[in-house]
Design a protein around this motif. Structure first.
Motif, PDB file in Angstrom:
ATOM      1  N   GLN A 144       0.821  -1.210   0.000  1.00 33.43           N
ATOM      2  CA  GLN A 144       0.000   0.000   0.000  1.00 33.43           C
ATOM      3  C   GLN A 144       0.854   1.260   0.000  1.00 33.43           C
ATOM      4  O   GLN A 144       0.490   2.271  -0.599  1.00 33.43           O
ATOM      5  N   ARG A 174       1.932   2.275  -3.395  1.00 37.28           N
ATOM      6  CA  ARG A 174       0.822   2.843  -4.169  1.00 37.28           C
ATOM      7  C   ARG A 174       0.384   4.201  -3.634  1.00 37.28           C
ATOM      8  O   ARG A 174      -0.012   5.070  -4.410  1.00 37.28           O
ATOM      9  N   THR A 175       0.418   4.388  -2.307  1.00 32.80           N
ATOM     10  CA  THR A 175      -0.137   5.601  -1.711  1.00 32.80           C
ATOM     11  C   THR A 175       0.819   6.158  -0.659  1.00 32.80           C
ATOM     12  O   THR A 175       0.445   6.357   0.492  1.00 32.80           O
ATOM     13  N   ALA A 204      -0.090   8.951   1.822  1.00 32.03           N
ATOM     14  CA  ALA A 204      -0.952   8.697   2.969  1.00 32.03           C
ATOM     15  C   ALA A 204      -0.309   7.833   4.033  1.00 32.03           C
ATOM     16  O   ALA A 204      -0.848   7.701   5.133  1.00 32.03           O
ATOM     17  N   THR A 205       0.846   7.223   3.751  1.00 35.36           N
ATOM     18  CA  THR A 205       1.496   6.370   4.741  1.00 35.36           C
ATOM     19  C   THR A 205       2.761   6.996   5.303  1.00 35.36           C
ATOM     20  O   THR A 205       3.046   6.871   6.490  1.00 35.36           O
ATOM     21  N   GLY A 230      -3.385   2.119  10.155  1.00 33.55           N
ATOM     22  CA  GLY A 230      -2.464   1.372   9.302  1.00 33.55           C
ATOM     23  C   GLY A 230      -2.712  -0.118   9.369  1.00 33.55           C
ATOM     24  O   GLY A 230      -3.844  -0.586   9.252  1.00 33.55           O
ATOM     25  N   THR A 231      -1.646  -0.888   9.582  1.00 29.14           N
ATOM     26  CA  THR A 231      -1.765  -2.342   9.687  1.00 29.14           C
ATOM     27  C   THR A 231      -1.787  -2.817  11.141  1.00 29.14           C
ATOM     28  O   THR A 231      -1.630  -4.003  11.406  1.00 29.14           O
ATOM     29  N   GLU A 241      -9.161   4.541  10.029  1.00 30.14           N
ATOM     30  CA  GLU A 241      -8.219   4.286   8.935  1.00 30.14           C
ATOM     31  C   GLU A 241      -8.923   4.510   7.599  1.00 30.14           C
ATOM     32  O   GLU A 241      -9.912   3.845   7.291  1.00 30.14           O
ATOM     33  N   ASN A 281      -7.635   4.094   4.518  1.00 25.89           N
ATOM     34  CA  ASN A 281      -7.289   3.121   3.480  1.00 25.89           C
ATOM     35  C   ASN A 281      -8.145   1.862   3.687  1.00 25.89           C
ATOM     36  O   ASN A 281      -8.029   1.187   4.717  1.00 25.89           O
ATOM     37  N   PHE A 290      -6.201  -1.375   4.624  1.00 27.11           N
ATOM     38  CA  PHE A 290      -5.707  -1.357   6.001  1.00 27.11           C
ATOM     39  C   PHE A 290      -6.852  -1.558   6.996  1.00 27.11           C
ATOM     40  O   PHE A 290      -6.718  -2.299   7.975  1.00 27.11           O
ATOM     41  N   ALA A 345     -13.651   2.950   8.732  1.00 24.88           N
ATOM     42  CA  ALA A 345     -12.956   3.107   7.452  1.00 24.88           C
ATOM     43  C   ALA A 345     -13.329   4.458   6.849  1.00 24.88           C
ATOM     44  O   ALA A 345     -14.219   4.548   5.990  1.00 24.88           O
TER      45      ALA A 345
END
Length: 232
Positions: A29, A32-33, A36-37, A73-74, A95, A97, A100, A125
């Protein structure tokens, strides 16, 4: 189903497998993003424990806390929060994403640490600003990468945090060491100036409301953790 084993036992092997799965998802992720992370690897347990300091340190030991984690996150930081929670505490895990958010929802039923708080945790979400103002929190832990946002966006997020924090409540967040210095060397001028404006805004909040800051070197990259308190 065959049991996973290791020299230190099946539980340790299960935790390792969960961490590897978290890292793979986070990396996928993040590529890709990244905006945002803010990183390509999950936060360390040392960083998670530092961010959860005011879940552990509470002014009234017998009073349950209402907690928000923004940017779950995760689940790396969530584990630090879970370890510090006590019976009666509740936590909203926010979150934006979808991958996630679904992963954290799954972990609440499968992860040995997070399943302990499954009945006290709710996954949302959505963007944190979309949570509304009908809830009041004692502690907010933010994992959002402020350095990747505009100063205007960070200002809106910080205003929201302080709107839903109860008087005397605490906000804990982090930023990576030397971000501004590195961007001064490698970033485009407009990106550096954007990050600098965000940094100045965040520092203003720290100067006004900060109660403690600490370096966490056992993280990649190393990080500053800042704790702010809303005036009573």
């Amino acid at each position: 189903m065959a049991e996973t084993t290791s020299p230190t036992g099946p539980l340790t092997a299960l935790k390792l497998d969960e961490r590897l799965r978290d890292t793979r998802l986070f990396f996928t992720q993040a590529v890709r993003t990244f905006h945002a992370t803010g990183s390509v690897v999950p936060s360390s347990r040392a960083l998670a424990d530092a961010l959860a300091e005011f879940v552990r340190e509470r002014p009234a030991p017998d009073r349950p806390l209402r907690i928000m984690e923004a940017g779950a996150g995760t689940g790396a930081i969530t584990r630090g929060i879970a370890a510090a929670m006590r019976p009666g505490d509740t936590v909203d895990l926010v979150e934006a994403n979808p991958a996630f958010a679904a992963h954290v929802e799954d972990l609440l039923g499968t992860d040995p640490e997070l399943s302990e708080i499954a009945d006290s945790a709710t996954v949302h979400a959505m963007l944190v600003n979309d949570m509304g103002t009908d809830r009041v929190y004692d502690v907010i832990v933010s994992g959002l990468p402020f350095a990747n946002f505009t100063a205007e966006a960070v200002g809106e997020i910080l205003d929201y945090y302080f709107e839903v924090l109860r008087p005397g409540g605490t906000l804990s967040f982090y930023g990576y060491l030397y971000t501004k210095e590195v961007k001064a060397i490698i970033a485009r001028r407009e990106d550096y100036l954007r990050q600098a404006r965000t940094s100045w805004l965040v520092q203003d909040w720290i100067d006004r409301y900060g109660i403690r800051s600490e370096r966490v070197l056992a993280n990649f990259p190393p990080a500053w953790v800042h704790h702010l308190r809303k005036p009573a």
